[in-house]
Design a protein around this motif. Sequence first.
Motif, PDB file in Angstrom:
ATOM      1  N   ILE A 168       0.833  -1.215   0.000  1.00  0.00           N
ATOM      2  CA  ILE A 168       0.000   0.000   0.000  1.00  0.00           C
ATOM      3  C   ILE A 168       0.868   1.266   0.000  1.00  0.00           C
ATOM      4  O   ILE A 168       0.483   2.291  -0.560  1.00  0.00           O
ATOM      5  CB  ILE A 168      -1.005  -0.013   1.180  1.00  0.00           C
ATOM      6  CG1 ILE A 168      -2.110   1.025   0.966  1.00  0.00           C
ATOM      7  CG2 ILE A 168      -0.309   0.179   2.519  1.00  0.00           C
ATOM      8  CD1 ILE A 168      -3.281   0.907   1.915  1.00  0.00           C
ATOM      9  N   LEU A 169       2.063   1.172   0.593  1.00  0.00           N
ATOM     10  CA  LEU A 169       2.933   2.356   0.655  1.00  0.00           C
ATOM     11  C   LEU A 169       3.458   2.735  -0.739  1.00  0.00           C
ATOM     12  O   LEU A 169       3.823   3.887  -0.977  1.00  0.00           O
ATOM     13  CB  LEU A 169       4.108   2.100   1.609  1.00  0.00           C
ATOM     14  CG  LEU A 169       3.708   1.939   3.075  1.00  0.00           C
ATOM     15  CD1 LEU A 169       4.897   1.492   3.915  1.00  0.00           C
ATOM     16  CD2 LEU A 169       3.132   3.232   3.621  1.00  0.00           C
ATOM     17  N   ASP A 200       3.202  -2.988   9.893  1.00  0.00           N
ATOM     18  CA  ASP A 200       3.730  -1.692   9.467  1.00  0.00           C
ATOM     19  C   ASP A 200       2.669  -0.613   9.718  1.00  0.00           C
ATOM     20  O   ASP A 200       1.636  -0.559   9.028  1.00  0.00           O
ATOM     21  CB  ASP A 200       4.094  -1.774   7.978  1.00  0.00           C
ATOM     22  CG  ASP A 200       4.745  -0.495   7.478  1.00  0.00           C
ATOM     23  OD1 ASP A 200       4.429   0.583   8.019  1.00  0.00           O
ATOM     24  OD2 ASP A 200       5.553  -0.580   6.535  1.00  0.00           O
ATOM     25  N   LEU A 201       2.939   0.232  10.699  1.00  0.00           N
ATOM     26  CA  LEU A 201       1.927   1.222  11.095  1.00  0.00           C
ATOM     27  C   LEU A 201       1.652   2.257  10.003  1.00  0.00           C
ATOM     28  O   LEU A 201       0.535   2.778   9.903  1.00  0.00           O
ATOM     29  CB  LEU A 201       2.349   1.928  12.381  1.00  0.00           C
ATOM     30  CG  LEU A 201       2.019   1.188  13.668  1.00  0.00           C
ATOM     31  CD1 LEU A 201       2.499   1.978  14.875  1.00  0.00           C
ATOM     32  CD2 LEU A 201       0.532   0.895  13.788  1.00  0.00           C
ATOM     33  N   ASP A 202       2.660   2.552   9.161  1.00  0.00           N
ATOM     34  CA  ASP A 202       2.414   3.495   8.065  1.00  0.00           C
ATOM     35  C   ASP A 202       1.456   2.879   7.044  1.00  0.00           C
ATOM     36  O   ASP A 202       0.535   3.538   6.558  1.00  0.00           O
ATOM     37  CB  ASP A 202       3.737   3.887   7.381  1.00  0.00           C
ATOM     38  CG  ASP A 202       4.589   4.751   8.311  1.00  0.00           C
ATOM     39  OD1 ASP A 202       4.002   5.500   9.118  1.00  0.00           O
ATOM     40  OD2 ASP A 202       5.835   4.638   8.243  1.00  0.00           O
ATOM     41  N   ALA A 203       1.702   1.617   6.736  1.00  0.00           N
ATOM     42  CA  ALA A 203       0.789   0.908   5.821  1.00  0.00           C
ATOM     43  C   ALA A 203      -0.602   0.852   6.430  1.00  0.00           C
ATOM     44  O   ALA A 203      -1.620   1.089   5.762  1.00  0.00           O
ATOM     45  CB  ALA A 203       1.320  -0.500   5.558  1.00  0.00           C
ATOM     46  N   TYR A 205      -7.577   4.826  15.578  1.00  0.00           N
ATOM     47  CA  TYR A 205      -6.538   3.958  16.142  1.00  0.00           C
ATOM     48  C   TYR A 205      -6.253   2.908  15.068  1.00  0.00           C
ATOM     49  O   TYR A 205      -7.026   2.776  14.101  1.00  0.00           O
ATOM     50  CB  TYR A 205      -6.994   3.326  17.471  1.00  0.00           C
ATOM     51  CG  TYR A 205      -8.287   2.556  17.397  1.00  0.00           C
ATOM     52  CD1 TYR A 205      -9.504   3.168  17.696  1.00  0.00           C
ATOM     53  CD2 TYR A 205      -8.315   1.221  16.993  1.00  0.00           C
ATOM     54  CE1 TYR A 205     -10.703   2.478  17.621  1.00  0.00           C
ATOM     55  CE2 TYR A 205      -9.503   0.519  16.916  1.00  0.00           C
ATOM     56  CZ  TYR A 205     -10.699   1.150  17.226  1.00  0.00           C
ATOM     57  OH  TYR A 205     -11.876   0.461  17.136  1.00  0.00           O
ATOM     58  N   PRO A 206      -5.152   2.165  15.196  1.00  0.00           N
ATOM     59  CA  PRO A 206      -4.786   1.257  14.105  1.00  0.00           C
ATOM     60  C   PRO A 206      -5.857   0.200  13.820  1.00  0.00           C
ATOM     61  O   PRO A 206      -6.515  -0.309  14.733  1.00  0.00           O
ATOM     62  CB  PRO A 206      -3.497   0.604  14.607  1.00  0.00           C
ATOM     63  CG  PRO A 206      -2.966   1.517  15.651  1.00  0.00           C
ATOM     64  CD  PRO A 206      -4.138   2.182  16.279  1.00  0.00           C
ATOM     65  N   MET A 207      -5.974  -0.102  12.550  1.00  0.00           N
ATOM     66  CA  MET A 207      -6.925  -1.119  12.103  1.00  0.00           C
ATOM     67  C   MET A 207      -6.395  -2.500  12.516  1.00  0.00           C
ATOM     68  O   MET A 207      -5.218  -2.792  12.280  1.00  0.00           O
ATOM     69  CB  MET A 207      -6.976  -1.037  10.574  1.00  0.00           C
ATOM     70  CG  MET A 207      -8.248  -1.452   9.967  1.00  0.00           C
ATOM     71  SD  MET A 207      -8.233  -1.041   8.194  1.00  0.00           S
ATOM     72  CE  MET A 207      -7.175  -2.291   7.546  1.00  0.00           C
ATOM     73  N   GLY A 208      -7.228  -3.308  13.155  1.00  0.00           N
ATOM     74  CA  GLY A 208      -6.774  -4.631  13.595  1.00  0.00           C
ATOM     75  C   GLY A 208      -6.269  -4.633  15.023  1.00  0.00           C
ATOM     76  O   GLY A 208      -5.902  -5.673  15.558  1.00  0.00           O
ATOM     77  N   CYS A 209      -6.266  -3.466  15.639  1.00  0.00           N
ATOM     78  CA  CYS A 209      -5.842  -3.382  17.043  1.00  0.00           C
ATOM     79  C   CYS A 209      -6.844  -4.103  17.930  1.00  0.00           C
ATOM     80  O   CYS A 209      -6.465  -4.830  18.834  1.00  0.00           O
ATOM     81  CB  CYS A 209      -5.690  -1.908  17.395  1.00  0.00           C
ATOM     82  SG  CYS A 209      -6.242  -1.405  18.998  1.00  0.00           S
ATOM     83  N   LYS A 210      -8.117  -3.928  17.616  1.00  0.00           N
ATOM     84  CA  LYS A 210      -9.157  -4.669  18.335  1.00  0.00           C
ATOM     85  C   LYS A 210      -9.683  -5.758  17.411  1.00  0.00           C
ATOM     86  O   LYS A 210      -9.467  -5.694  16.203  1.00  0.00           O
ATOM     87  CB  LYS A 210     -10.312  -3.739  18.703  1.00  0.00           C
ATOM     88  CG  LYS A 210      -9.876  -2.608  19.605  1.00  0.00           C
ATOM     89  CD  LYS A 210     -11.051  -1.807  20.078  1.00  0.00           C
ATOM     90  CE  LYS A 210     -10.539  -0.611  20.858  1.00  0.00           C
ATOM     91  NZ  LYS A 210     -11.554   0.014  21.682  1.00  0.00           N
ATOM     92  N   ARG A 211     -10.388  -6.711  17.977  1.00  0.00           N
ATOM     93  CA  ARG A 211     -10.940  -7.774  17.146  1.00  0.00           C
ATOM     94  C   ARG A 211     -11.933  -7.182  16.149  1.00  0.00           C
ATOM     95  O   ARG A 211     -12.784  -6.370  16.515  1.00  0.00           O
ATOM     96  CB  ARG A 211     -11.636  -8.812  18.022  1.00  0.00           C
ATOM     97  CG  ARG A 211     -12.072 -10.045  17.244  1.00  0.00           C
ATOM     98  CD  ARG A 211     -12.625 -11.083  18.199  1.00  0.00           C
ATOM     99  NE  ARG A 211     -13.212 -12.207  17.523  1.00  0.00           N
ATOM    100  CZ  ARG A 211     -12.753 -13.453  17.597  1.00  0.00           C
ATOM    101  NH1 ARG A 211     -11.691 -13.721  18.303  1.00  0.00           N
ATOM    102  NH2 ARG A 211     -13.374 -14.436  16.972  1.00  0.00           N
ATOM    103  N   MET A 212     -11.791  -7.595  14.906  1.00  0.00           N
ATOM    104  CA  MET A 212     -12.645  -7.085  13.841  1.00  0.00           C
ATOM    105  C   MET A 212     -14.099  -7.507  14.081  1.00  0.00           C
ATOM    106  O   MET A 212     -14.354  -8.608  14.546  1.00  0.00           O
ATOM    107  CB  MET A 212     -12.143  -7.665  12.517  1.00  0.00           C
ATOM    108  CG  MET A 212     -12.542  -6.916  11.300  1.00  0.00           C
ATOM    109  SD  MET A 212     -11.938  -5.214  11.264  1.00  0.00           S
ATOM    110  CE  MET A 212     -10.177  -5.426  11.069  1.00  0.00           C
TER     111      MET A 212
END
Length: 548
Positions: free
Chosen positions: A273-274, A302-305, A334-341
């Motif tokens: 994605i980057l 990768d937090l930027d991705a 907040y980052p995607m996937g940090c919590k359960r989807m």
Amino acid sequence: MANPDLKTASRNETATDFDVVVIGAGLAGLYMLHKLRQLGFTVQIFESGDAVGGTWHFNRYPGARCDVQSVEYSYSFSDEIQQEWEWTELFAPQVELEAYLNWVADRLDLRRDIQLSAKVESLSWDEASRTWTTETSAGHRVVSRFVAAATGSLSAPLKPDIEGLHSFDGPLLYTNRFPQDGFDFVGKRVGVIGTGSSGVQVITTIVDEVSALYVFQRSAAYLRPQINRTFKPGEFDALKADYASIRAREKASNGGVIFSGALQWHADPTKDILASTQEQRLKVIEELGWRAPFAWANLTKDLDANRLAADMYGELVRRVVEDPEIAEDLIPHYPMGCKRMIVGPGYYEAFNRKNVALVNLRKNPIKRITSAGVETEAGLVELEVLVLATGFDALTGALNRIDISGRGGVGLRDYWRDQGPISYLGVQVPGFPNFFTINGPGSPSVLVNVFLSAEQHVEWIAECLVYLREHSITTIEPTEQDAVEWMEQVRTAAVGDVKTAAGCNSWYLGANTPGKPRFFLPYSGGFPAYRQRCDEIAYSGYPGFVLR
Ligand code: NA7
């Protein structure tokens, strides 16, 4: 009252009532009973609920449904069970999952060794007799050589610490203890606090029935609005015929799943994605819709991705939600996937309806609950019914709520409070001999298709008990050093993963439970690696454990 058929023994006698006491008659406890019985052990389950099924008995709120596909979220240990049971939908509803677990209990004749409505209140280890004494809310007091806690990873409900909670005049309904007979929401003014899986499922299910729905959101959620559907004619039969291959592929996968759902993103490892342009990303949205943000490589590392993918997610929310201000409130930061989807359709569409209002608690926190409704900084929201979908004290909560006293009278909750949630492999805690935890902290548990992770623990524990019997060994307990080293591996496995990123506050980390130390509780090194480690330990005569 104790069941008169149940023997009780004095703790000073070496005689035991049972070889093994199992706590909980959910999906793990039922299989533990069956497996041990097959191997000639005497077993008694104590279950706090008035029926079997655990999670799928208690969480009977409208819209409750599993986020892993039904063909995967089921027992794999018996092909007869796999072939005889018919799932009807891609993602099974609560009612079908509860029926399945009841059917299994009958099919395997398990009920005669299950005491219902018997909450285990205390467990105490007696060093002289090397036994556990279990006491229940129903008055049982039994002695066993071993205890297996099949208490569930998400089973200890959290009551939010909100002033005046119980002064509300109308029904106060917890999703995780929903009334057995259901509840009629038709024409009512309803508030829902909490926008995790449970809240989202309730909201999308009752939205057509209520006169007004107020959604109290503390954190915006990430969803995969995957459409559920019934199986097409012949579709499930084809899956059944392929079960051997499906299970083999599940067991070789990190999450124990191969079909899309909460644990499976189907990312494309070739798509960086980057290296993409905004124009290309918009094109992917046109092509893949809601799958677009999840389709890239390295999003969990990768937090930027991850940030770019999250932007795509925000774009999708804006395309559905008509009011731009509401759309912005619904976009997570907040980052995607940090919590359960969260899996399920219709959530964002609900906010285009005139009878639905979003209350952003970051902007207007709840001040208190009154007899008439929820009072926020912006004023009182008058309600007739309040639904609390506020989650669980995950992984350690259910164990900490039992008074467990191990070697030297040390309490489990005191030990974990002082030392952190230490466990060897997530199956045993130092100082608590012969006490096993199924899907305990430090094991893959909630990161894996939980039927498979429970089966793996059940089979490992059963094999271990056979080994002890064959070698005339009465106790097994991990060394503290090995358990501490294992938890260090649990910690390092999660380093660099989006689930432990700064700004990520999930129940995986204990961040939803006031006072709980921040520690990533499940083992995230993958199911195959974990299973291999457990197998190697068993094969090598249980190094890291003291056998006496
Ligand atoms: P979750 O996922 O823990 O969701 C609980 C929700 O409740 C979440 O949105 C919380 O916000 C919110 N919450 C909790 N306490 C409060 C208070 N005091 N005020 C406002 N909002 C609050 O639980 P679920 O039952 O939905 O799902 C659990 C798992 O079961 C799920 O992951 C699936 O695997 C199935 P927060 O995010 O903490 O800000």
